[in-house]
Design a protein around this motif. Structure first.
Motif, PDB file in Angstrom:
ATOM      1  N   MET A  63      42.995  34.652  20.743  1.00 13.51           N
ATOM      2  CA  MET A  63      42.052  35.495  20.323  1.00 13.51           C
ATOM      3  C   MET A  63      40.635  34.981  20.665  1.00 13.51           C
ATOM      4  SD  MET A  63      44.130  37.078  17.005  1.00 13.51           S
ATOM      5  CE  MET A  63      42.683  38.267  16.553  1.00 13.51           C
ATOM      6  N   LEU A  64      40.602  33.600  20.319  1.00 11.65           N
ATOM      7  CA  LEU A  64      39.290  33.075  20.444  1.00 11.65           C
ATOM      8  C   LEU A  64      38.890  32.826  22.303  1.00 11.65           C
ATOM      9  CD1 LEU A  64      39.691  30.252  18.192  1.00 11.65           C
ATOM     10  CD2 LEU A  64      38.137  31.991  18.067  1.00 11.65           C
ATOM     11  N   ILE A  65      40.036  32.796  22.980  1.00 14.14           N
ATOM     12  CA  ILE A  65      39.694  32.721  24.627  1.00 14.14           C
ATOM     13  C   ILE A  65      38.979  34.177  24.560  1.00 14.14           C
ATOM     14  CG2 ILE A  65      40.605  32.930  26.747  1.00 14.14           C
ATOM     15  CD1 ILE A  65      40.589  30.286  25.699  1.00 14.14           C
ATOM     16  N   ALA A  66      39.718  35.212  24.271  1.00 18.46           N
ATOM     17  CA  ALA A  66      39.034  36.596  24.344  1.00 18.46           C
ATOM     18  C   ALA A  66      37.696  36.542  23.849  1.00 18.46           C
ATOM     19  CB  ALA A  66      40.012  37.594  23.796  1.00 18.46           C
ATOM     20  N   ALA A  67      37.393  36.014  22.793  1.00 18.25           N
ATOM     21  CA  ALA A  67      36.164  36.006  22.101  1.00 18.25           C
ATOM     22  C   ALA A  67      35.219  35.203  23.219  1.00 18.25           C
ATOM     23  CB  ALA A  67      36.015  35.205  20.972  1.00 18.25           C
ATOM     24  N   GLY A  68      35.420  34.433  24.150  1.00 13.32           N
ATOM     25  CA  GLY A  68      34.658  33.906  24.960  1.00 13.32           C
ATOM     26  C   GLY A  68      34.496  32.415  24.842  1.00 13.32           C
ATOM     27  N   TRP A  69      35.284  31.887  23.985  1.00  9.98           N
ATOM     28  CA  TRP A  69      35.469  30.380  23.725  1.00  9.98           C
ATOM     29  C   TRP A  69      36.297  29.976  24.798  1.00  9.98           C
ATOM     30  CZ3 TRP A  69      35.447  28.612  18.081  1.00  9.98           C
ATOM     31  CH2 TRP A  69      34.463  29.419  17.412  1.00  9.98           C
ATOM     32  N   ASP A  70      35.928  29.478  25.999  1.00  9.08           N
ATOM     33  CA  ASP A  70      36.848  29.181  27.001  1.00  9.08           C
ATOM     34  C   ASP A  70      37.733  28.168  26.999  1.00  9.08           C
ATOM     35  OD1 ASP A  70      35.735  31.298  28.488  1.00  9.08           O
ATOM     36  OD2 ASP A  70      34.321  29.830  29.707  1.00  9.08           O
ATOM     37  N   ARG A  71      37.539  27.057  25.805  1.00  5.82           N
ATOM     38  CA  ARG A  71      38.244  25.906  25.921  1.00  5.82           C
ATOM     39  C   ARG A  71      38.522  25.536  24.554  1.00  5.82           C
ATOM     40  NH1 ARG A  71      37.781  21.790  31.118  1.00  5.82           N
ATOM     41  NH2 ARG A  71      38.279  23.159  32.578  1.00  5.82           N
ATOM     42  N   VAL A  72      39.567  25.669  23.976  1.00  3.90           N
ATOM     43  CA  VAL A  72      39.905  25.342  22.404  1.00  3.90           C
ATOM     44  C   VAL A  72      41.047  24.376  22.279  1.00  3.90           C
ATOM     45  CG1 VAL A  72      38.548  27.202  21.676  1.00  3.90           C
ATOM     46  CG2 VAL A  72      41.361  27.478  21.939  1.00  3.90           C
ATOM     47  N   LEU A 102      46.275  23.438  22.558  1.00  8.00           N
ATOM     48  CA  LEU A 102      45.192  23.681  23.184  1.00  8.00           C
ATOM     49  C   LEU A 102      45.293  25.055  24.059  1.00  8.00           C
ATOM     50  CD1 LEU A 102      45.410  23.225  26.676  1.00  8.00           C
ATOM     51  CD2 LEU A 102      45.810  21.058  25.901  1.00  8.00           C
ATOM     52  N   GLU A 103      44.332  25.627  24.649  1.00  6.21           N
ATOM     53  CA  GLU A 103      44.142  26.809  25.274  1.00  6.21           C
ATOM     54  C   GLU A 103      42.785  27.007  25.954  1.00  6.21           C
ATOM     55  OE1 GLU A 103      46.765  30.315  26.073  1.00  6.21           O
ATOM     56  OE2 GLU A 103      46.889  28.525  24.601  1.00  6.21           O
ATOM     57  N   MET A 104      43.020  27.355  27.321  1.00 10.23           N
ATOM     58  CA  MET A 104      41.849  27.360  28.299  1.00 10.23           C
ATOM     59  C   MET A 104      41.780  28.555  29.406  1.00 10.23           C
ATOM     60  SD  MET A 104      42.734  24.243  30.767  1.00 10.23           S
ATOM     61  CE  MET A 104      41.611  24.717  32.243  1.00 10.23           C
ATOM     62  N   ALA A 105      40.775  28.959  29.624  1.00 13.13           N
ATOM     63  CA  ALA A 105      40.725  29.902  30.695  1.00 13.13           C
ATOM     64  C   ALA A 105      40.713  29.154  32.039  1.00 13.13           C
ATOM     65  CB  ALA A 105      39.168  30.729  30.579  1.00 13.13           C
ATOM     66  N   PHE A 106      41.058  29.741  32.990  1.00  9.75           N
ATOM     67  CA  PHE A 106      41.082  28.956  34.411  1.00  9.75           C
ATOM     68  C   PHE A 106      40.679  30.034  35.358  1.00  9.75           C
ATOM     69  CE2 PHE A 106      45.556  31.074  33.879  1.00  9.75           C
ATOM     70  CZ  PHE A 106      45.380  31.889  34.953  1.00  9.75           C
ATOM     71  N   SER A 135      55.912  46.100  43.350  1.00 13.43           N
ATOM     72  CA  SER A 135      55.847  47.563  43.960  1.00 13.43           C
ATOM     73  C   SER A 135      54.410  48.067  43.935  1.00 13.43           C
ATOM     74  CB  SER A 135      56.574  48.166  42.775  1.00 13.43           C
ATOM     75  OG  SER A 135      55.788  48.083  41.580  1.00 13.43           O
ATOM     76  N   LYS A 136      53.329  47.353  43.294  1.00 18.77           N
ATOM     77  CA  LYS A 136      51.815  47.954  43.702  1.00 18.77           C
ATOM     78  C   LYS A 136      51.064  46.953  43.120  1.00 18.77           C
ATOM     79  CE  LYS A 136      51.361  50.029  38.990  1.00 18.77           C
ATOM     80  NZ  LYS A 136      50.669  51.292  38.153  1.00 18.77           N
ATOM     81  N   GLU A 137      50.005  46.702  43.450  1.00 14.53           N
ATOM     82  CA  GLU A 137      48.580  46.198  42.968  1.00 14.53           C
ATOM     83  C   GLU A 137      48.348  46.462  41.477  1.00 14.53           C
ATOM     84  OE1 GLU A 137      46.553  42.547  42.798  1.00 14.53           O
ATOM     85  OE2 GLU A 137      47.875  43.244  44.694  1.00 14.53           O
ATOM     86  N   THR A 138      48.510  45.683  40.522  1.00 13.55           N
ATOM     87  CA  THR A 138      48.293  46.409  39.039  1.00 13.55           C
ATOM     88  C   THR A 138      46.866  46.026  38.608  1.00 13.55           C
ATOM     89  OG1 THR A 138      48.768  43.990  38.306  1.00 13.55           O
ATOM     90  CG2 THR A 138      50.511  45.660  38.679  1.00 13.55           C
ATOM     91  N   GLY A 139      46.088  45.180  39.182  1.00 13.76           N
ATOM     92  CA  GLY A 139      44.839  45.117  38.559  1.00 13.76           C
ATOM     93  C   GLY A 139      44.895  44.871  37.093  1.00 13.76           C
ATOM     94  N   SER A 140      43.954  45.627  36.295  1.00 14.99           N
ATOM     95  CA  SER A 140      44.230  45.180  34.800  1.00 14.99           C
ATOM     96  C   SER A 140      45.211  46.126  34.107  1.00 14.99           C
ATOM     97  CB  SER A 140      42.780  45.165  34.288  1.00 14.99           C
ATOM     98  OG  SER A 140      42.455  46.321  34.523  1.00 14.99           O
ATOM     99  N   SER A 141      45.932  46.897  34.851  1.00 18.29           N
ATOM    100  CA  SER A 141      46.733  47.854  34.218  1.00 18.29           C
ATOM    101  C   SER A 141      48.054  47.247  34.247  1.00 18.29           C
ATOM    102  CB  SER A 141      46.915  49.398  34.842  1.00 18.29           C
ATOM    103  OG  SER A 141      47.123  48.788  36.091  1.00 18.29           O
ATOM    104  N   GLY A 175      37.975  42.926  27.155  1.00 15.14           N
ATOM    105  CA  GLY A 175      38.277  41.846  28.456  1.00 15.14           C
ATOM    106  C   GLY A 175      38.410  40.507  27.898  1.00 15.14           C
ATOM    107  N   CYS A 176      39.260  39.810  28.933  1.00 14.61           N
ATOM    108  CA  CYS A 176      39.786  38.532  28.599  1.00 14.61           C
ATOM    109  C   CYS A 176      40.117  37.778  29.545  1.00 14.61           C
ATOM    110  CB  CYS A 176      41.022  38.773  27.673  1.00 14.61           C
ATOM    111  SG  CYS A 176      41.577  37.039  27.321  1.00 14.61           S
TER     112      CYS A 176
END
Length: 580
Positions: free
Chosen positions: A309-318, A344-348, A469-475, A541-542
């Motif tokens: 949830m903190l990554i989703a909040a924009g805290w890229d590294r916790v 730990l959690e991080m965006a990549f 089967s398909k390109e999913t994007g964000s769906s 958005g995350c």
């Protein structure tokens, strides 16, 4: 009518008989005389002892230099030029002091534990004082300025009593091999007991002996039985005084320091997630229920959902160092119901192997730090638990094998196992031995675990039918016949063939997350109280992200080769232990 006659009188006893009956017997007189004589002798003896004691006290030139410290402490009368020191400071600062057979030397004051006392004669006693891992020999010798009474007091001191010492630092005639400070000793001038220890329920020397490995018989030493782990844990404050236990928890603290240091240097921020939850958050039954005012609450199994949830909040590294509670009735040598998690959690940017590489670097940083900064503590423990040194790979060369490759290695070693079958503890140890033989490393990574044995928030592998089967994007991907087949972008880290870290790329799409919750082997409701806010966090958005959770006690146990994880917890909690 005849006159009334007076009643006849009873015959009276002869006077001699009456006097004889009233007089005490000869035996009684003898007994009384003996009792009187004994009492007189006892009174004379006590008077003589009192007189001797008073005379002794009057002639005790050291009467003010030993005894018991009042609860409120001694008056502050220490000369300013006499330093209060730690034993470690004595070892490093007073190497140029005078030999024991010469006068002079630095005067110091310190508090310590009297580890033992040995009377050599009426004029001489030896003691060993301890502060943490440091020990030093002390000498109490009668002289023109130190009485025999003080020598007797020092020699009769109970082990583990806390004392205040005034002494002169001297060089011994030869190195003292029984103490950590071997090149110096303390000649005691004043000695006061701050807290007197009672008779110990177990000896400290027994706490400093190795426990057997689970499933192996204890090795007897000098016909002394091994004090069991249960007895040690029931008397944990005594057990923790053992030198190897102090070293174990020095190393444990070192792991936390190295973990935090490495991540902060890479831009991570420390967090503190809640441990009281309003609902079970990860869908499992292994949670502890507690009363929270007039409703139920649950102890957190991990900070996983809050990290994301903190990554989703924009805290890229916790990251977080946190207590973890697992209601698992596992009475093994490697499980606890409460342990410390290093999370730990991080965006990549590109793919989840960026997270794996960072975690590999983190673990190597911890291992190398333990090798250098905590070398002495490590050696202290390994002198008792004779385990081989932990074999490390070079940086950038950590063995990283796929789950499928690991299964193949086990099959080639004779084990019958399915492609997607979860590994048992014996299987893990067996694979660890094969990796050690092939790569000469006690540390390795197993990548791409089967999706069916991982949590619902784990991202499936790119080869999974979801994405063919398909390109999913964000769906959310299309529904597939068997959604729990194939592999996932998840990984475990191992030390000596046992898992210490579990992690993965997480699903960052709210729609796909909801789908996986419903399609998982053990389905969960994305609209439940424990998960609704978590799912909603990804609707706005995350970034793609991943992380891992590390068991602190597991690292300590496996680094040192301890036979039981409970030795790496100061006051362990397991299914049968809630005290002390």
């Amino acid at each position: 009518m005849a006159e009334d006659q007076p009643p006849a009188s009873l015959p009276s006893r002869p006077k001699e008989l009456a006097e004889e009956a009233a007089a005490p017997s000869k035996n009684a007189l003898k007994k009384a005389a003996k009792d009187k004589e004994k009492a007189e002798k006892a009174a004379k003896r006590k008077a003589a002892e009192d007189a001797q004691r008073k005379e002794s006290e009057a002639s005790d030139i050291s009467s003010d230099d030993y005894g018991h410290v009042p609860l409120v402490g001694l008056p502050s009368s220490t000369p300013a030029e006499v330093p209060w020191v730690r034993l470690s400071e004595i070892a490093s600062e007073f190497t140029d002091t005078t030999p024991m057979d010469e006068s002079g030397g630095p005067h110091v004051i310190f508090q310590a534990v009297a580890e033992n006392a040995r009377v050599q004669s009426a004029k001489l006693a030896f003691l060993v004082f301890r502060q943490g891992q440091d020990t030093i020999q002390a000498v109490v010798a009668a002289s023109d300025t130190l009485s025999r009474q003080m020598v007797k007091f020092a020699g009769s001191m109970s082990a583990e009593s806390v004392v205040l010492v005034h002494g002169i630092v001297k060089k011994p005639k030869e190195l003292v091999k029984s103490t950590s400070i071997s090149h110096l000793e303390v000649h005691v001038k004043k000695l006061y007991i701050i807290s007197e220890a009672e008779v110990l329920p177990m000896q400290l020397a027994d706490a400093e002996r190795a426990l057997p490995v689970e499933g192996e018989e204890a090795q007897e030493d000098d016909s002394r039985p091994i004090v069991t782990l249960s007895t040690r844990l029931n008397n944990r404050t005594i057990d923790l005084a053992a030198k190897q236990n102090r070293a174990i928890f020095t190393i444990k603290d070192g792991v936390v320091a190295l973990f935090s240091e490495y991540l902060r240097n890479l831009g991570f921020i420390g967090i503190q997630s809640p441990k009281l939850l309003g609902a079970s958050s990860e869908g499992g039954s292994n949670v502890f229920e507690v009363k929270y005012f007039e409703r139920k609450a649950y102890l957190a199994q991990s900070p996983q959902l809050y990290k994301q949830m903190l990554i989703a909040a924009g805290w890229d590294r916790v990251f977080e160092v946190n207590p973890v509670f697992r209601a698992e009735n596992s009475n093994t040598a490697r499980h606890l119901t409460e342990f410390t998690g290093l999370d730990l959690e991080m965006a990549f940017d590109r793919n989840y192997h960026e997270v794996v590489e960072l975690l590999e670097g983190l673990m190597l940083y911890i291992f190398n730090g333990l090798r250098t900064k905590y070398k002495d503590a490590t050696e202290t423990v390994r002198k008792i638990y004779h385990v081989e040194e932990f074999k490390l790979p070079e940086a950038g060369k950590v063995p990283r094998i796929s789950f499928a490759e690991g299964i193949q290695m086990l099959r080639e070693d004779g084990l019958e196992i399915g492609d997607f079958e979860d590994l048992s503890t014996p299987d893990e140890k067996r694979l660890g031995a094969l990796v050690l033989k092939k790569y000469n490393s006690d540390f390795y990574v197993l990548d791409q675990f089967p999706l069916a044995i991982r949590p619902f928030y784990t991202m499936p592998s790119a080869s999974h039918p979801y994405f063919s089967s398909k390109e999913t994007g964000s769906s959310a991907p299309a529904t597939v016949p068997d959604p729990n087949t194939g592999y996932s972008n998840s990984y475990d880290f191992f030390m000596r063939g046992q898992e210490i870290l579990s992690g993965a790329q997480r699903i960052h799409s709210a729609a796909f997350l909801q789908q996986r919750m419903r399609e998982a082997v053990t389905p969960v409701d994305p609209n439940s109280d424990g998960l609704r806010d978590y799912v909603n966090a990804f609707k706005y958005g995350c970034p793609r992200h991943g992380g891992g959770g590390i068991g602190l006690e597991r690292i300590v146990m496996l680094w040192l080769g301890l036979p039981n994880i409970r030795l790496a917890s100061a006051f362990p909690r397991d299914p049968g232990r809630l005290l002390p």
